[in-house]
Design a protein around this motif. Structure first.
Motif, PDB file in Angstrom:
ATOM      1  N   LYS A 164       0.832  -1.211   0.000  1.00 61.78           N
ATOM      2  CA  LYS A 164       0.000   0.000   0.000  1.00 61.78           C
ATOM      3  C   LYS A 164       0.865   1.259   0.000  1.00 61.78           C
ATOM      4  CE  LYS A 164      -3.435   2.764   0.118  1.00 61.78           C
ATOM      5  NZ  LYS A 164      -4.414   2.871   1.192  1.00 61.78           N
ATOM      6  N   LEU A 165       1.930   1.261   0.789  1.00 60.05           N
ATOM      7  CA  LEU A 165       2.797   2.425   0.844  1.00 60.05           C
ATOM      8  C   LEU A 165       3.562   2.608  -0.467  1.00 60.05           C
ATOM      9  CD1 LEU A 165       4.207   2.301   4.484  1.00 60.05           C
ATOM     10  CD2 LEU A 165       2.046   3.188   3.629  1.00 60.05           C
ATOM     11  N   LEU A 166       3.917   1.494  -1.106  1.00 61.41           N
ATOM     12  CA  LEU A 166       4.565   1.555  -2.410  1.00 61.41           C
ATOM     13  C   LEU A 166       3.655   2.220  -3.436  1.00 61.41           C
ATOM     14  CD1 LEU A 166       6.690   0.790  -4.557  1.00 61.41           C
ATOM     15  CD2 LEU A 166       5.636  -1.488  -4.649  1.00 61.41           C
ATOM     16  N   GLU A 167       2.383   1.804  -3.468  1.00 64.02           N
ATOM     17  CA  GLU A 167       1.431   2.362  -4.432  1.00 64.02           C
ATOM     18  C   GLU A 167       1.296   3.880  -4.261  1.00 64.02           C
ATOM     19  OE1 GLU A 167      -1.338  -1.687  -4.427  1.00 64.02           O
ATOM     20  OE2 GLU A 167      -2.116   0.185  -3.595  1.00 64.02           O
ATOM     21  N   ASN A 168       1.153   4.326  -3.017  1.00 69.36           N
ATOM     22  CA  ASN A 168       0.934   5.751  -2.782  1.00 69.36           C
ATOM     23  C   ASN A 168       2.214   6.570  -2.899  1.00 69.36           C
ATOM     24  OD1 ASN A 168      -1.796   5.510  -2.548  1.00 69.36           O
ATOM     25  ND2 ASN A 168      -1.832   5.480  -0.321  1.00 69.36           N
ATOM     26  N   ILE A 172       5.540  10.670  -5.508  1.00 65.47           N
ATOM     27  CA  ILE A 172       6.788  11.090  -6.155  1.00 65.47           C
ATOM     28  C   ILE A 172       6.529  11.598  -7.569  1.00 65.47           C
ATOM     29  CG2 ILE A 172       8.973  10.207  -7.086  1.00 65.47           C
ATOM     30  CD1 ILE A 172       9.094   8.403  -4.541  1.00 65.47           C
ATOM     31  N   ASN A 173       5.699  10.895  -8.319  1.00 67.54           N
ATOM     32  CA  ASN A 173       5.460  11.280  -9.704  1.00 67.54           C
ATOM     33  C   ASN A 173       4.643  12.565  -9.826  1.00 67.54           C
ATOM     34  OD1 ASN A 173       6.500   9.260 -11.872  1.00 67.54           O
ATOM     35  ND2 ASN A 173       5.814   7.976 -10.178  1.00 67.54           N
ATOM     36  N   ILE A 174       3.656  12.760  -8.937  1.00 67.86           N
ATOM     37  CA  ILE A 174       2.889  14.005  -8.979  1.00 67.86           C
ATOM     38  C   ILE A 174       3.774  15.183  -8.581  1.00 67.86           C
ATOM     39  CG2 ILE A 174       0.936  15.268  -7.996  1.00 67.86           C
ATOM     40  CD1 ILE A 174      -0.478  12.546  -7.647  1.00 67.86           C
ATOM     41  N   SER A 175       4.615  14.981  -7.567  1.00 63.69           N
ATOM     42  CA  SER A 175       5.529  16.045  -7.158  1.00 63.69           C
ATOM     43  C   SER A 175       6.501  16.383  -8.281  1.00 63.69           C
ATOM     44  CB  SER A 175       6.297  15.622  -5.898  1.00 63.69           C
ATOM     45  OG  SER A 175       5.417  15.481  -4.802  1.00 63.69           O
ATOM     46  N   PHE A 176       6.969  15.364  -8.977  1.00 68.37           N
ATOM     47  CA  PHE A 176       7.869  15.571 -10.119  1.00 68.37           C
ATOM     48  C   PHE A 176       7.192  16.398 -11.205  1.00 68.37           C
ATOM     49  CE2 PHE A 176       9.019  13.799 -14.377  1.00 68.37           C
ATOM     50  CZ  PHE A 176      10.249  14.424 -14.505  1.00 68.37           C
ATOM     51  N   ILE A 177       5.961  16.069 -11.531  1.00 68.55           N
ATOM     52  CA  ILE A 177       5.272  16.792 -12.597  1.00 68.55           C
ATOM     53  C   ILE A 177       4.935  18.217 -12.148  1.00 68.55           C
ATOM     54  CG2 ILE A 177       2.783  16.385 -12.263  1.00 68.55           C
ATOM     55  CD1 ILE A 177       4.712  15.514 -15.460  1.00 68.55           C
ATOM     56  N   ASN A 178       4.729  18.423 -10.847  1.00 68.34           N
ATOM     57  CA  ASN A 178       4.515  19.781 -10.341  1.00 68.34           C
ATOM     58  C   ASN A 178       5.783  20.619 -10.478  1.00 68.34           C
ATOM     59  OD1 ASN A 178       1.810  19.724  -9.660  1.00 68.34           O
ATOM     60  ND2 ASN A 178       2.170  18.979  -7.593  1.00 68.34           N
ATOM     61  N   GLU A 179       6.916  19.986 -10.260  1.00 74.17           N
ATOM     62  CA  GLU A 179       8.189  20.691 -10.450  1.00 74.17           C
ATOM     63  C   GLU A 179       8.361  21.078 -11.917  1.00 74.17           C
ATOM     64  OE1 GLU A 179      12.529  20.092  -8.554  1.00 74.17           O
ATOM     65  OE2 GLU A 179      11.944  18.480  -9.933  1.00 74.17           O
ATOM     66  N   LEU A 180       7.964  20.188 -12.820  1.00 71.41           N
ATOM     67  CA  LEU A 180       8.039  20.498 -14.246  1.00 71.41           C
ATOM     68  C   LEU A 180       7.076  21.613 -14.632  1.00 71.41           C
ATOM     69  CD1 LEU A 180       8.418  17.040 -16.038  1.00 71.41           C
ATOM     70  CD2 LEU A 180      10.178  18.635 -15.272  1.00 71.41           C
ATOM     71  N   ALA A 181       5.947  21.725 -13.939  1.00 69.42           N
ATOM     72  CA  ALA A 181       4.997  22.807 -14.222  1.00 69.42           C
ATOM     73  C   ALA A 181       5.644  24.164 -13.965  1.00 69.42           C
ATOM     74  CB  ALA A 181       3.738  22.637 -13.368  1.00 69.42           C
ATOM     75  N   ASN A 214      15.235   7.786   2.785  1.00 68.08           N
ATOM     76  CA  ASN A 214      14.407   7.788   1.571  1.00 68.08           C
ATOM     77  C   ASN A 214      14.413   9.176   0.932  1.00 68.08           C
ATOM     78  OD1 ASN A 214      12.782   5.700   3.605  1.00 68.08           O
ATOM     79  ND2 ASN A 214      13.007   4.967   1.509  1.00 68.08           N
ATOM     80  N   LYS A 215      15.454   9.462   0.177  1.00 68.68           N
ATOM     81  CA  LYS A 215      15.647  10.803  -0.378  1.00 68.68           C
ATOM     82  C   LYS A 215      14.520  11.202  -1.327  1.00 68.68           C
ATOM     83  CE  LYS A 215      20.702  11.052  -0.001  1.00 68.68           C
ATOM     84  NZ  LYS A 215      20.910   9.822   0.764  1.00 68.68           N
ATOM     85  N   PHE A 216      14.053  10.265  -2.141  1.00 66.91           N
ATOM     86  CA  PHE A 216      12.985  10.584  -3.091  1.00 66.91           C
ATOM     87  C   PHE A 216      11.726  11.051  -2.363  1.00 66.91           C
ATOM     88  CE2 PHE A 216      14.935   8.249  -6.756  1.00 66.91           C
ATOM     89  CZ  PHE A 216      14.714   9.223  -7.711  1.00 66.91           C
ATOM     90  N   ILE A 217      11.372  10.346  -1.298  1.00 67.27           N
ATOM     91  CA  ILE A 217      10.149  10.696  -0.566  1.00 67.27           C
ATOM     92  C   ILE A 217      10.285  12.063   0.090  1.00 67.27           C
ATOM     93  CG2 ILE A 217       8.719  10.093   1.430  1.00 67.27           C
ATOM     94  CD1 ILE A 217       9.157   7.159   0.687  1.00 67.27           C
ATOM     95  N   HIS A 218      11.424  12.311   0.717  1.00 63.76           N
ATOM     96  CA  HIS A 218      11.617  13.606   1.378  1.00 63.76           C
ATOM     97  C   HIS A 218      11.630  14.747   0.362  1.00 63.76           C
ATOM     98  CE1 HIS A 218      12.116  11.957   5.328  1.00 63.76           C
ATOM     99  NE2 HIS A 218      13.137  11.205   4.962  1.00 63.76           N
TER     100      HIS A 218
END
Length: 434
Positions: free
Chosen positions: A215-219, A224-233, A289-293
């Motif tokens: 469950k934690l993997l899914e979320n 991470i991906n939504i945060s990444f796309i927000n950075e690209l915005a 967990n650098k990606f999560i932070h």
């Protein structure tokens, strides 16, 4: 594993916690002709349910009324009801503390109460999202204070919820594959047999820790991906590139790309919370967990970026500027504003001197920082009087044309105005000026 022949229709299922997860699950059991007791300590919720009334957008009154009329569902605040149940499903909140660490106080409270009421041969299933090890390290020791042993006297299992509020495509909960595991081979078999009579597909994994981690993997993947796309915005705004068009183009690739979309920030009880559970667990294992932070940091940056953009659009001074926020819920077509970025944006704009109001068709008022704020009626007068309208939630009922026809300036963080024309000057997050 094979399906067990013995039906649960003659048995009693008790669901503890009747929120966005527990209530739909309880009604699913009732739909499968199981006898369900819904247990919640909020008296108003229980009263509404027993009167056939829903308090969730995804649950209709007639669903509750049907379950009541057929005699398969009742709600109560009395914990004594668990003594009648063969299966107990725990669906209580697992939020973060103010320090960003797991808050298991609700689960611990429920567990301690259950320990005094637990009966031999009962199946206890934890559904709340939590860190790997919770079922065995927290829940099991508390329940075993009953002098009953998990795997011998009662059955203990974990099965993460996968309900997505507001998602009409996957509204039928039993169509979503169900992950299950238990603390012993017999516990695994028992929870598998039970859920195999409820869900179309049951996926058995080796340990509760694997199920918890899943469950934690899914979320975390979404976080991470939504945060990444927000950075690209933010980048695309500076480069003058339409990110939304780029996402649309990239989505034509038949492999290797899954689209995620920008917005004013990530909210809700799961996506911004569960990854921090995983990061906390990693820290205890000496893993950073650098990606999560980093994703968590970017999630807060995008909220501040939206505010700074609004300041820029209004000339840098928000004092006495009338700003209308459309949408306070963290996602479309729900009434949940837990962890919603709209709350942070509302209060930050207010602190900067703006006169901020909001409209949300699903939320009549919000309580934030001890203050009650009422949703205003969306009409031509309030639109024309607003210096800026910020679209923060893309509810299906969003009257895009009306907003564009009668507003001066619109900041669209959800790309809903892309194919519309009107009198308003429009800026889109990640899309520039329209």
């Amino acid at each position: 594993m094979e399906k067990e022949n013995e039906p649960y229709s003659s048995k009693v299922i008790c669901v503890i916690g009747l929120g966005y997860v527990g209530l739909p699950l309880a009604l699913l059991f009732a739909k499968k002709k199981m006898n369900v007791i819904g247990l919640d300590l909020v008296e108003e919720k229980v009263k509404m349910l027993n009167n056939g009334q829903s308090y969730l957008p995804d649950v209709q009154d007639d669903e509750i009324q049907k379950a009541l009329n057929e005699g398969f569902f009742t709600a109560t605040t009395d914990y004594e009801a668990v003594k009648k149940a063969e299966v107990i499903v725990i669906c209580v909140p697992t939020p973060l503390t103010d320090y960003g660490t797991p808050d298991l106080s609700y689960l611990q409270s429920v567990s301690m109460t259950l320990a005094s009421l637990l009966q031999k041969d009962q199946l206890v299933i934890l559904e709340s999202s939590t860190y790997p090890g919770t079922t065995k390290e927290v829940l099991q020791p508390i329940l075993e204070k009953s002098n009953l042993k998990a795997g011998r006297d009662f059955f203990l299992a974990y099965s993460p919820e996968r309900i997505d509020p507001g998602n009409k495509q996957f509204k039928e909960v039993d169509k979503i594959p169900k992950i299950v595991s238990g603390v012993s081979p017999q516990c695994k078999q028992t929870v598998f047999d039970f859920y195999n009579q409820v869900f179309d597909q049951v996926v058995l994994v080796s340990t509760p820790e694997v199920a918890e981690f899943t469950k934690l993997l899914e979320n975390s993947y979404r976080f991470i991906n939504i945060s990444f796309i927000n950075e690209l915005a933010i980048m695309c705004d500076q480069l003058g590139i339409d990110l939304w068009e780029s996402i649309e183009a990239a989505s034509t690739k038949p492999y290797g790309f899954v689209p995620f979309y920008p917005g004013p920030g990530i909210g809700g009880h799961c996506i911004p919370v569960d990854p921090l559970y995983l990061a906390w667990k990693g820290t205890r294992a000496n893993v950073d967990n650098k990606f999560i932070h980093l994703a968590d940091e970017i999630n807060h940056i995008i909220e501040k970026y939206v505010i700074s953009q609004i300041e820029t659009f209004l000339g840098g001074d928000l004092q006495n500027k009338a700003i209308l926020l459309y949408g306070i819920a963290y996602k479309k077509d729900i009434d949940d504003y837990r962890e919603s970025p709209a709350l942070f944006i509302l209060h930050s704009l207010t602190d900067k001197g703006a006169k901020v109001s909001f409209h949300d068709p699903f939320i009549s008022e919000v309580v934030a920082a001890g203050e009650r704020i009422q949703s205003v009626n969306l009409n031509v007068e309030i639109l024309s009087k607003s210096d800026l309208v910020a679209i923060l939630t893309d509810h299906s009922a969003l009257p895009v044309q009306m907003i564009l026809d009668h507003s001066k300036l619109v900041y669209d963080t959800r790309n809903v105005t892309r194919n519309f024309k009107g009198n308003a000057k429009v800026f889109r997050l990640g899309g520039g000026e329209s």
